[in-house]
Design a protein around this motif. Structure first.
Motif, PDB file in Angstrom:
ATOM      1  N   ILE A  79       0.837  -1.203   0.000  1.00  0.00           N
ATOM      2  CA  ILE A  79       0.000   0.000   0.000  1.00  0.00           C
ATOM      3  C   ILE A  79       0.871   1.253   0.000  1.00  0.00           C
ATOM      4  N   ILE A  80       1.885   1.275   0.863  1.00  0.00           N
ATOM      5  CA  ILE A  80       2.732   2.459   0.987  1.00  0.00           C
ATOM      6  C   ILE A  80       3.497   2.711  -0.308  1.00  0.00           C
ATOM      7  N   ALA A  81       4.049   1.652  -0.910  1.00  0.00           N
ATOM      8  CA  ALA A  81       4.795   1.822  -2.163  1.00  0.00           C
ATOM      9  C   ALA A  81       3.903   2.371  -3.266  1.00  0.00           C
ATOM     10  N   ARG A  82       2.664   1.870  -3.355  1.00  0.00           N
ATOM     11  CA  ARG A  82       1.755   2.370  -4.391  1.00  0.00           C
ATOM     12  C   ARG A  82       1.439   3.844  -4.185  1.00  0.00           C
ATOM     13  N   GLU A  83       1.302   4.249  -2.925  1.00  0.00           N
ATOM     14  CA  GLU A  83       0.997   5.654  -2.664  1.00  0.00           C
ATOM     15  C   GLU A  83       2.151   6.568  -3.081  1.00  0.00           C
ATOM     16  N   PHE A  84       3.373   6.079  -2.951  1.00  0.00           N
ATOM     17  CA  PHE A  84       4.532   6.864  -3.377  1.00  0.00           C
ATOM     18  C   PHE A  84       4.773   6.740  -4.881  1.00  0.00           C
ATOM     19  N   GLY A  85       4.121   5.764  -5.501  1.00  0.00           N
ATOM     20  CA  GLY A  85       4.311   5.570  -6.926  1.00  0.00           C
ATOM     21  C   GLY A  85       5.663   4.994  -7.281  1.00  0.00           C
ATOM     22  N   ILE A  86       6.263   4.210  -6.367  1.00  0.00           N
ATOM     23  CA  ILE A  86       7.554   3.590  -6.672  1.00  0.00           C
ATOM     24  C   ILE A  86       7.360   2.092  -6.876  1.00  0.00           C
ATOM     25  N   PRO A  87       8.168   1.465  -7.740  1.00  0.00           N
ATOM     26  CA  PRO A  87       8.035   0.025  -7.970  1.00  0.00           C
ATOM     27  C   PRO A  87       8.284  -0.760  -6.687  1.00  0.00           C
ATOM     28  N   ALA A  88       7.555  -1.857  -6.531  1.00  0.00           N
ATOM     29  CA  ALA A  88       7.742  -2.689  -5.345  1.00  0.00           C
ATOM     30  C   ALA A  88       7.465  -4.140  -5.670  1.00  0.00           C
ATOM     31  N   VAL A  89       8.287  -5.010  -5.095  1.00  0.00           N
ATOM     32  CA  VAL A  89       8.097  -6.452  -5.154  1.00  0.00           C
ATOM     33  C   VAL A  89       8.117  -6.965  -3.722  1.00  0.00           C
ATOM     34  N   VAL A  90       7.099  -7.720  -3.333  1.00  0.00           N
ATOM     35  CA  VAL A  90       7.007  -8.242  -1.973  1.00  0.00           C
ATOM     36  C   VAL A  90       7.023  -9.773  -2.009  1.00  0.00           C
ATOM     37  N   ALA A  91       7.082 -10.373  -0.817  1.00  0.00           N
ATOM     38  CA  ALA A  91       7.026 -11.833  -0.681  1.00  0.00           C
ATOM     39  C   ALA A  91       8.106 -12.539  -1.493  1.00  0.00           C
ATOM     40  N   THR A  92       9.328 -12.009  -1.441  1.00  0.00           N
ATOM     41  CA  THR A  92      10.446 -12.676  -2.126  1.00  0.00           C
ATOM     42  C   THR A  92      10.992 -13.837  -1.311  1.00  0.00           C
ATOM     43  N   GLY A  93      10.624 -13.906  -0.048  1.00  0.00           N
ATOM     44  CA  GLY A  93      11.109 -14.991   0.803  1.00  0.00           C
ATOM     45  C   GLY A  93      12.350 -14.595   1.578  1.00  0.00           C
ATOM     46  N   ASP A  94      13.419 -14.262   0.870  1.00  0.00           N
ATOM     47  CA  ASP A  94      14.681 -13.992   1.565  1.00  0.00           C
ATOM     48  C   ASP A  94      15.567 -13.005   0.823  1.00  0.00           C
ATOM     49  N   ALA A  95      14.976 -12.017   0.188  1.00  0.00           N
ATOM     50  CA  ALA A  95      15.787 -11.043  -0.554  1.00  0.00           C
ATOM     51  C   ALA A  95      16.823 -10.369   0.345  1.00  0.00           C
ATOM     52  N   THR A  96      16.498 -10.146   1.610  1.00  0.00           N
ATOM     53  CA  THR A  96      17.438  -9.471   2.504  1.00  0.00           C
ATOM     54  C   THR A  96      18.739 -10.246   2.668  1.00  0.00           C
TER      55      THR A  96
END
Length: 518
Positions: free
Chosen positions: A478-495
């Motif tokens: 939700i927050i990423a869409r409000e800023f209008g920046i690309p976002a990918v979630v639920a990658t599992g372990d991107a960190t």
């Protein structure tokens, strides 16, 4: 030593809101069983509550069935009889029908805007204006109890609003699928740009020009908990981070997200059903983010500040070894230390040791085997709608992790779930907690386990967002869409798959993160 034997049932580790073992003083916040039972009853959800337990020092959740027995679900042919013969099920089906007929979801959203928001604001202001240093020990204990009552009331409101929001959004999504043939979750695109509280802290940075402006900003936005544990500092306690964010702010146009939603809406064939469900969803969607500040993060910050004042007094008097030991006390022990002079050093030391053991021995992601929910095909339409909305929301808030890696010459691709459209390339900055905030520079790709609402201020500097967890309806998305920046979630372990400074390309439409290996 923390119990490591899981109770019966299927338990999932609560890594989204509690990525680490919670400190004892925070435990009253995790009263989900009490609050979710209220939500389930008024919305007609076919479960008893959401239970929270510490297993091996880590928090785990499970959905508790109305008839709290673990076993194989009955054959589908018997399900209609269960709904009419078992009193608890029959009552809950009736509650679901009533919730739709009387628009309980809409009524709760209106109650937030007409009453709850103002009431909580007044209570918060009254507690924030107290000079804690001037209080006697007994007065400080009473202040802590008042802040605890505020947190408890706020949490119940938060979860009741959560139930209202998921029903409104879930029913709207079903309407879009049935009338427009849309994929699950695409309906959320029509709501983007309305959650203005998500972007407000970052946009306010653009008006900070003087030290007076900065002080006013800290007073307005800094006194909010950054996590759901009282041991973690607020943003106001990290002024150097805020100075960095002011320096590295980027220009954002919050109207872009709404304009894109408007363009999509213009292509939709309208009908009475669509318009009614869209209006209800449009009113509910912003409340998901907006209420969190008053119901959760600010009450937690009030508790933390009061606990720190108490901890300093107790440490100075030798009742604790150091100020931060206060977070390893239970509430009753803190109050007894203030009122009766109890020596709590040994208890705090023991609890520190227990937490250290838990950190060194993390439990599995789940315990037990999941049982499918009761079939809903034979439910009356209204009862079926609210329960389908609930399960839809769980999928959209916490989507299964993509967690796949594809290797090609010179790059690696991590796959997740699309959350905010667009493509952006830039250097990675891994943000695991508030201690990492000062690493962020303008244009960085924020990669974090999950983005809590208060962390939204970071996206005023970021070029894109990648998270380990979440879904299209998560706070992160939700927050990423409000800023209008690309976002990918639920990658599992991107960190754990990227490093600071590594160049990546985030494709928020395709749900992929391309990592350069050169």
């Amino acid at each position: 030593m923390p119990s490591i034997e899981p109770p019966p049932g299927f338990w999932v580790r609560e890594s989204g809101h509690a990525p680490l073992p919670v400190t004892p003083l925070t435990r009253p916040f995790w009263q989900h069983r009490k609050w979710l039972r209220v939500v389930a009853g008024e919305m007609g959800f076919l479960f008893d509550t959401l239970d929270v337990q510490e297993i091996g020092g880590w928090l785990y959740l499970r959905v508790v069935p109305l008839v709290d027995k673990v076993g194989t679900p009955p054959p589908a042919s018997l399900v209609p009889d269960l709904y009419t013969t078992i009193p608890k099920l029959r009552q809950r089906v009736h509650a679901g029908i009533t919730a739709v007929r009387t628009d309980v979801a809409g009524e709760l959203v209106c109650r937030w805007r007409d009453r709850w928001r103002a009431e909580l604001s007044q209570r918060i202001a009254a507690l924030q204006n107290v000079d804690l240093e001037a209080l006697t020990d007994d007065e400080l204990a009473k202040h802590y109890e008042s802040a605890l009552a505020l947190s408890d009331d706020g949490s119940q409101i938060h979860f009741r609003l959560w139930g209202a929001v998921v029903v409104a959004l879930g029913m709207f999504d079903a309407t879009c699928r049935e009338l427009l043939g849309w994929d699950v979750g695409r309906s959320i695109e029509l709501l983007a740009g309305t959650s203005t509280s998500s972007t407000e802290p970052a946009l306010a940075l653009e008006s900070v020009r003087t030290e007076a402006d900065f002080a006013e900003y800290v007073q307005r936005f800094g006194h909010r908990a950054l996590t759901y544990d009282l041991a973690d500092p607020t943003l106001a306690e990290r002024p150097e981070v805020l100075h960095d964010l002011v320096r590295d702010r980027r220009a954002h146009d919050p109207a872009k997200a709404r304009a894109r939603a408007g363009q999509l809406l213009n292509q939709v064939p309208r009908s009475q059903r669509f318009d009614e469900d869209y209006a209800r969803a449009l009113a509910a969607y912003p409340v998901r983010e907006e209420n969190e500040v008053l119901t959760i993060s600010t009450p937690l910050a009030l508790l933390r500040i009061a606990a720190l004042v108490a901890g300093r007094r107790l440490a100075e008097r030798g009742q604790l070894d150091e100020t931060d030991d206060v977070f390893f006390l239970e509430v009753s022990e803190l109050l007894a230390a203030l009122r009766d002079g109890d020596d709590q050093r040994a208890e705090a030391r023991r609890r520190r040791g227990e937490r250290a053991w838990a950190l060194a021995n993390p439990g599995p992601a789940t315990y037990g085997a999941p049982a499918p929910p009761l079939p809903m095909d034979t439910l009356p339409k209204a009862a079926r709608q609210v329960n389908e909305a609930f399960w839809w929301a769980l999928d959209q808030i916490a989507a299964p992790a993509g967690n796949t890696r594809t290797h090609v010459t010179g790059s690696v691709t991590i796959t997740g779930v699309p959350a905010s459209a667009g493509k952006y390339g830039g250097p990675v900055r891994v943000i695991r907690d508030g201690n990492d905030f000062d690493k962020l520079r303008a244009g960085d790709v924020v990669v974090c386990p999950v983005l809590p609402p208060v962390w939204s201020v970071l996206l005023g500097s970021a070029g894109a967002l990648v998270t380990d967890q979440g879904g299209p309806l998560s706070h992160s998305a939700i927050i990423a869409r409000e800023f209008g920046i690309p976002a990918v979630v639920a990658t599992g372990d991107a960190t754990s798959q990227v490093r600071d400074g590594q160049i990546v390309t985030v494709d928020g439409s395709g749900g992929t993160v391309h990592l350069s290996t050169k």
